[in-house]
Write a protein that holds these residues in place. Structure first.
Motif, PDB file in Angstrom:
ATOM      1  N   CYS A  58      -4.235   8.325   0.251  1.00 35.27           N
ATOM      2  CA  CYS A  58      -2.967   7.267   0.025  1.00 35.27           C
ATOM      3  C   CYS A  58      -3.422   6.547  -1.140  1.00 35.27           C
ATOM      4  O   CYS A  58      -2.977   5.250  -1.201  1.00 35.27           O
ATOM      5  CB  CYS A  58      -3.053   6.289   1.282  1.00 35.27           C
ATOM      6  N   LEU A 111      -0.379   4.598  -2.512  1.00 32.77           N
ATOM      7  CA  LEU A 111      -0.106   3.298  -1.550  1.00 32.77           C
ATOM      8  C   LEU A 111      -1.147   2.326  -2.085  1.00 32.77           C
ATOM      9  O   LEU A 111      -0.768   1.268  -1.744  1.00 32.77           O
ATOM     10  CB  LEU A 111      -0.027   3.858  -0.280  1.00 32.77           C
ATOM     11  N   ALA A 127      -0.546  -0.120  -4.673  1.00 30.61           N
ATOM     12  CA  ALA A 127       0.369  -1.228  -4.446  1.00 30.61           C
ATOM     13  C   ALA A 127      -0.399  -2.584  -3.951  1.00 30.61           C
ATOM     14  O   ALA A 127       0.052  -3.625  -3.824  1.00 30.61           O
ATOM     15  CB  ALA A 127       1.659  -1.041  -3.503  1.00 30.61           C
ATOM     16  N   LEU A 137      -4.378  11.666  11.870  1.00 31.55           N
ATOM     17  CA  LEU A 137      -3.558  10.682  11.387  1.00 31.55           C
ATOM     18  C   LEU A 137      -2.024  11.322  11.112  1.00 31.55           C
ATOM     19  O   LEU A 137      -1.094  10.767  10.759  1.00 31.55           O
ATOM     20  CB  LEU A 137      -3.926  10.142  10.129  1.00 31.55           C
ATOM     21  N   MET A 187       5.587  -2.272  -1.669  1.00 25.86           N
ATOM     22  CA  MET A 187       4.910  -0.809  -1.425  1.00 25.86           C
ATOM     23  C   MET A 187       5.835  -0.058  -0.720  1.00 25.86           C
ATOM     24  O   MET A 187       7.063  -0.695  -0.080  1.00 25.86           O
ATOM     25  CB  MET A 187       3.720  -1.471  -0.728  1.00 25.86           C
ATOM     26  N   GLU A 188       5.512   1.133  -1.006  1.00 31.21           N
ATOM     27  CA  GLU A 188       6.669   2.013  -0.435  1.00 31.21           C
ATOM     28  C   GLU A 188       6.174   2.357   1.118  1.00 31.21           C
ATOM     29  O   GLU A 188       5.083   2.660   1.270  1.00 31.21           O
ATOM     30  CB  GLU A 188       6.700   3.050  -1.174  1.00 31.21           C
ATOM     31  N   LYS A 209       5.900   4.262   4.237  1.00 27.39           N
ATOM     32  CA  LYS A 209       5.436   5.759   4.668  1.00 27.39           C
ATOM     33  C   LYS A 209       5.511   5.847   6.043  1.00 27.39           C
ATOM     34  O   LYS A 209       4.609   5.331   6.559  1.00 27.39           O
ATOM     35  CB  LYS A 209       4.548   6.523   3.890  1.00 27.39           C
ATOM     36  N   LYS A 258       1.089   4.497   7.830  1.00 24.59           N
ATOM     37  CA  LYS A 258      -0.132   4.471   8.555  1.00 24.59           C
ATOM     38  C   LYS A 258      -1.504   4.677   7.622  1.00 24.59           C
ATOM     39  O   LYS A 258      -2.510   3.999   7.943  1.00 24.59           O
ATOM     40  CB  LYS A 258      -0.105   5.681   9.604  1.00 24.59           C
ATOM     41  N   PRO A 259      -1.372   5.672   6.628  1.00 25.01           N
ATOM     42  CA  PRO A 259      -2.576   5.580   5.775  1.00 25.01           C
ATOM     43  C   PRO A 259      -2.950   4.343   5.035  1.00 25.01           C
ATOM     44  O   PRO A 259      -4.131   4.206   4.687  1.00 25.01           O
ATOM     45  CB  PRO A 259      -2.074   6.888   4.737  1.00 25.01           C
ATOM     46  N   LEU A 260      -2.041   3.589   4.660  1.00 25.58           N
ATOM     47  CA  LEU A 260      -2.477   2.337   4.127  1.00 25.58           C
ATOM     48  C   LEU A 260      -3.143   1.741   4.989  1.00 25.58           C
ATOM     49  O   LEU A 260      -4.223   0.894   4.611  1.00 25.58           O
ATOM     50  CB  LEU A 260      -1.102   1.726   3.553  1.00 25.58           C
TER      51      LEU A 260
END
Lengths: 389, 149
Positions: free
Chosen positions: A299, A302, A305, A389, B1-2, B4, B20-22
Motif C-alpha cells: 500500500c 496509499l 498520502a 486481506l 487519499m484515494e 480503495k 483496508k491496506p491503509l
C-alpha cells in the motif's frame, strides 16, 4: 354541432353505448369530409391526419367499447376526464395533431368539438394497440376522480389542456398521466405513480426542482414536502444500516432496528477491546515491524498520502540485499513511510521478492536475537495476512 | 487519499471505504511502535495502548471527511496531551423515571462526534462507523490469528 355533441355526450351519459358508437361513426364520416379540404391549407398537419385516419373506424369503435363499460358506473364523470386524458396524451406525444384542431377551428368553428373528438380518436388510431389497452387502464383510475372535476363544461377544458401539455412538456420529464387532474383539484388525489411536479401548480415555468408527486390525501405545501423529503432520506439511511447490521433486515419497526444497531456497535467496540487485550498478551517478541513493512510495500501509494515523510524504498535494493540477521539496514520505523509509487501489477511479484528481504532488513535491534526462524515465520504469516486481506 | 475498497462493500451509494491496506499499515505501525516503547509494561496498559492505536489507525484511514473520525482524532489527541483525571463528586442518587429510552441519544453517545448532529446525519455516520469498526475488527482478528498460529 354543439348541440349535437352535447346530445351525444348526453346519450353517452345515459349509458346507451350503441348510440354513442353510432355517433362516433357519424363523426368519423364528418371528419373525413372536413379534414380532407383542410389538407391543402396545412399539409404538414394534414399528413398526420391522413396517417391517423388511415386506420379504420373500427379501432375507434373498439376504443369506445373499451371505455364504454367502464364509463357506465360513473357516467357523468367519465367522458370528459377521458377526453382530457386523451387530450393530454395528444399533447404529450405529438404536438402536431394537437395544434391541428386548433388551427382548423378558425376555418371550421362549428366543428371545433368534432375535430377535437376526431383528434382524440385519431390519436388512439395512430398509436399502437397497447396504447389502446392502456387507454382503458387509466379510465378506471378516473373513477376515483372527484365529481367536481366534471363541473366545468367539457369544451373549455380541452383548450385549457392544450396549453398545459405544451408547458408541461418543457418541465416534465415523465409521462403525463394525470397532472391535468392536479390543475383542477386543489388537493392532489392521484395515485402515486410517476414523479410529477407539485410546484407546477404555482409555477408553470421550467423548474430545476425535484419533482415529487404527493400521494392521495397528502398536503402539498412546502413544509410538508420538505418534511417528506427528509423522512425519505432518513428511511433510506435506515435501510442502509439494516443492510450493514446482520440480521436486521427481518426486523420491522424503527425502535427494534435501532436497538439492534446499538447492540451491534457496542459489540464491535467490545470486540476491539478484547482483541487489543489479546494482542497485548500475545508474545511480545514477535516482530510487528516485519509485517508492517511487508504490508507497507503493498500500500505504498496509499501510505504516501498519510503525510509522514521518510526515505523512499528502493525495491531493487531490497531484493539484492543479502539476507542477514544483524547489520542489516535498519531504518527507524517512522521513516519507512514514504514509498515509491509501485505499479499495482508488480505488487504480486514484489510480495515474493521482498517478503524475504523486508523482515530481515527491518529488524529491530532488540529483536535481532530472532535470527531467521521467527522472521521466516513472520514472512509466512505475512503471506497469510496478504491472502486474508 | 484515494479510497480503495478491499472489504467487499457492495454499497454503491457510499464511498469505497474503508481502505483496508491503509488501515492495516497504520495499525501495524502503531503496534510496532508500542512494542518498541513499552516492552515491560503491564498487559493492561499495553492493551489500552493497543486499543487506542486501533481507533487511531481507524480514524486516520477514514480521514477528515467523516465527522466521527474527526471527533475521534480530536479526542485521541487531547487524551495524549494529558490524562484527564476527573474530580470525583459523590453522586446523589436521584429517582429517575425512565419512560422511554431515547435511542438516538444512546447512539449519539456510542458514535464519536454524535452529539452535535441531527438524526439524519447521525444515521449516516453510524453506517460509516460500523463499516470501519467491522474492518478494524477483522484486521485485528487476522493479525492475532497470524501471530498466534
Amino acid at each position: 354541432m354543439g348541440p349535437a355533441r352535447s346530445s351525444g355526450v348526453g346519450s353517452g351519459n345515459s349509458g346507451a353505448y350503441t348510440t354513442e358508437i353510432a355517433e362516433s361513426l357519424r363523426f368519423e364520416e364528418e371528419i373525413h369530409s372536413i379534414v380532407h379540404p383542410s389538407l391543402d391549407s396545412s399539409p404538414a398537419a394534414g399528413g398526420s391526419f391522413t396517417a391517423l385516419l388511415g386506420l379504420p373506424a373500427n379501432q375507434a369503435v373498439e376504443l369506445l367499447h373499451e371505455t364504454g363499460p367502464s364509463e357506465a358506473p360513473s357516467s357523468a364523470a367519465a367522458p370528459s376526464p377521458t377526453g382530457e386524458l386523451w387530450r393530454l396524451r395528444l399533447g404529450e406525444h405529438a404536438a402536431g395533431p394537437l395544434h391541428l384542431p386548433l388551427g382548423c377551428s378558425p376555418t371550421f368553428p362549428s366543428n371545433a368539438a368534432l375535430v377535437e373528438r376526431a383528434a382524440r380518436f385519431s390519436v388512439f388510431a395512430a398509436e399502437d394497440s397497447p396504447e389502446l389497452s392502456s387507454g382503458g387502464g387509466p379510465s378506471p383510475r378516473l373513477k376515483a376522480e372527484p365529481p367536481d372535476s366534471d363541473s366545468p363544461p367539457p369544451l373549455p377544458i380541452p383548450t385549457e389542456k392544450t396549453q398545459r401539455p405544451a408547458k408541461r412538456k418543457e418541465c416534465e420529464k415523465s409521462k403525463a398521466k394525470g397532472p391535468a387532474k392536479k390543475s383542477k383539484s386543489a388537493e392532489e388525489n392521484t395515485v402515486a405513480a410517476p414523479k410529477e411536479t407539485a410546484a407546477e401548480n404555482t409555477d408553470g415555468e421550467k423548474l430545476p426542482y425535484v419533482h415529487v408527486r404527493a400521494r392521495r390525501g397528502q398536503a402539498t405545501d412546502s413544509h410538508s414536502l420538505a418534511e417528506r423529503a427528509r423522512r425519505e432520506k432518513i428511511n433510506a439511511r435506515m435501510k442502509l444500516l439494516q443492510e450493514l447490521v446482520p440480521g436486521c433486515s427481518k426486523i420491522t419497526g424503527t425502535a427494534l432496528v435501532l436497538d439492534e444497531i446499538i447492540n451491534h456497535v457496542q459489540s464491535l467496540q467490545r470486540q476491539v477491546e478484547f482483541l487489543s487485550m489479546r494482542l497485548a498478551a500475545v508474545n511480545p517478541r514477535i516482530d510487528f515491524g516485519g509485517l508492517d513493512g511487508f504490508l507497507l510495500a503493498e500500500c505504498g501509494p496509499l501510505a504516501t498520502a498519510n503525510g509522514r515523510g521518510g526515505v523512499a524504498l528502493d525495491p531493487a535494493l531490497w531484493s539484492s540485499h543479502p539476507v542477514t540477521a544483524n547489520g542489516a539496514r535498519w531504518l527507524p520505523q517512522p521513516q519507512i513511510r514514504h514509498v515509491d509509487v509501485w505499479p499495482t501489477q508488480q505488487s504480486s511479484t514484489a510480495w515474493t521478492r521482498d517478503g524475504a528481504a523486508h523482515p530481515h532488513a527491518l529488524l529491530n535491534p532488540g529483536a535481532s536475537l530472532f535470527g531467521y526462524d521467527p522472521a521466516s515465520s513472520v514472512s509466512l504469516n505475512s503471506n497469510q495476512l496478504k491472502t486474508e486481506l | 487519499m484515494e479510497p480503495k475498497s478491499c472489504s467487499g462493500d457492495g454499497n454503491p451509494s457510499r464511498n469505497l471505504h474503508p481502505s483496508k491496506p491503509l488501515m492495516a499499515a497504520n495499525f501495524l505501525r502503531c503496534l510496532s511502535r508500542i512494542q518498541q516503547t513499552a516492552t515491560n509494561s503491564s498487559v493492561g496498559s499495553r492493551s489500552r495502548r493497543i486499543r487506542r492505536a486501533a481507533y487511531a489507525s481507524m480514524a486516520y484511514s477514514a480521514g477528515h471527511r467523516r465527522a466521527w473520525s474527526w471527533a475521534l482524532l480530536r479526542k485521541l489527541r487531547c487524551r495524549r496531551v494529558r490524562p484527564v483525571i476527573l474530580p470525583r463528586r459523590p453522586r446523589i442518587a436521584r429517582p429517575q423515571v425512565v419512560i422511554e429510552i431515547d435511542r438516538a441519544e444512546v447512539l449519539r453517545k456510542l458514535v464519536p462526534g454524535g452529539t452535535g448532529m441531527d438524526y439524519c446525519r447521525l444515521l449516516e455516520e453510524t453506517a460509516d462507523y460500523i463499516r470501519c469498526l467491522a474492518t478494524q475488527v477483522r484486521l485485528m482478528q487476522t493479525v492475532t490469528d497470524s501471530i498466534s498460529s
